[in-house]
Design a protein around this motif. Structure first.
Motif, PDB file in Angstrom:
ATOM      1  N   ARG A  67       0.866  -1.180   0.456  1.00 36.43           N
ATOM      2  CA  ARG A  67      -0.484  -0.111   0.071  1.00 36.43           C
ATOM      3  C   ARG A  67       0.992   1.216   0.439  1.00 36.43           C
ATOM      4  N   HIS A  68       2.269   1.214   0.502  1.00 38.15           N
ATOM      5  CA  HIS A  68       3.178   2.100   0.245  1.00 38.15           C
ATOM      6  C   HIS A  68       4.004   1.793  -0.929  1.00 38.15           C
ATOM      7  N   ALA A  69       4.090   1.348  -1.176  1.00 41.14           N
ATOM      8  CA  ALA A  69       5.288   0.964  -2.403  1.00 41.14           C
ATOM      9  C   ALA A  69       5.228  -0.101  -2.862  1.00 41.14           C
ATOM     10  N   ALA A  72       9.816  -3.725  -5.576  1.00 40.45           N
ATOM     11  CA  ALA A  72      10.766  -4.494  -6.856  1.00 40.45           C
ATOM     12  C   ALA A  72      11.622  -5.851  -7.000  1.00 40.45           C
ATOM     13  N   ALA A  73      11.504  -6.129  -6.071  1.00 45.00           N
ATOM     14  CA  ALA A  73      11.725  -7.683  -5.563  1.00 45.00           C
ATOM     15  C   ALA A  73      10.784  -8.342  -5.130  1.00 45.00           C
ATOM     16  N   PHE A  74      10.055  -9.404  -4.474  1.00 46.98           N
ATOM     17  CA  PHE A  74       9.511 -10.218  -3.623  1.00 46.98           C
ATOM     18  C   PHE A  74       9.097 -11.440  -4.207  1.00 46.98           C
ATOM     19  N   PHE A 102      12.696  -2.566  -2.553  1.00 48.55           N
ATOM     20  CA  PHE A 102      11.622  -1.519  -2.415  1.00 48.55           C
ATOM     21  C   PHE A 102      12.972  -0.618  -3.720  1.00 48.55           C
ATOM     22  N   PRO A 103      12.082  -0.008  -4.367  1.00 52.91           N
ATOM     23  CA  PRO A 103      13.009   0.797  -5.230  1.00 52.91           C
ATOM     24  C   PRO A 103      12.730   2.420  -4.537  1.00 52.91           C
ATOM     25  N   ASP A 109      10.435   4.368   1.543  1.00 52.26           N
ATOM     26  CA  ASP A 109      10.912   4.059   2.985  1.00 52.26           C
ATOM     27  C   ASP A 109      10.357   3.835   3.777  1.00 52.26           C
ATOM     28  N   ARG A 110       8.887   4.285   3.443  1.00 51.86           N
ATOM     29  CA  ARG A 110       7.887   3.665   4.550  1.00 51.86           C
ATOM     30  C   ARG A 110       7.231   1.604   4.475  1.00 51.86           C
TER      31      ARG A 110
END
Length: 146
Positions: A67-69, A72-74, A102-103, A109-110
């Protein structure tokens, strides 16, 4: 127990060592026994257990962070040792490892800041699959008509 809490699948044999699980919504999943006769695309029941543990916690963590970002990989890997001892066949040393990136950016950041809390919350109280394994819920086995 309410009707809303009930979950179910039906497992049907399709051939020797091959099965089809169907959920109440009509979704299907083929699985079977491991074979020395070459590669197979089917999962074994133990692999399905590992996938269920990883999938359950992945969903929890994804909901909290995405929901925040957008990651980029998970990926989530789940490993364990299959043993046979005086307690019978079972899995030990289950380890769930998240690999999430995350990018750059404020939302990312969050998401990075939330990630450790989301993983802990999933493990400690949200993931039904791993919580069931860890609490040792009894399984009742019956034979219809017996």
């Amino acid at each position: 127990m309410s009707e809303d809490s009930k979950r179910s699948v039906v497992v049907e044999r399709t051939a020797t060592g091959h099965f089809l699980a169907t959920n109440a919504r009509g979704g299907t999943l083929h699985f079977g026994t491991a074979s020395d006769e070459g590669p197979t695309t089917e999962f074994t029941p133990v692999e399905l257990l590992l996938a269920a543990i990883g999938g359950c916690t992945a969903v929890d963590v994804d909901v909290a962070t995405a929901r925040h970002a957008e990651p980029a990989a998970f990926s989530v890997s789940v490993t364990g040792d299959k043993i046979s001892d005086e307690l019978g066949n079972r899995m030990t040393n289950l380890v769930v490892t998240f690999d999430v990136a995350f990018p750059d950016g404020e939302g990312a950041d969050r998401a990075r800041a939330i990630l450790p809390r989301a993983v802990k919350a999933s493990h400690d109280r949200l993931c039904t699959v791993s919580r069931t394994v860890e609490t040792g819920t009894p399984v009742t086995v019956t034979i219809k008509g017996a």
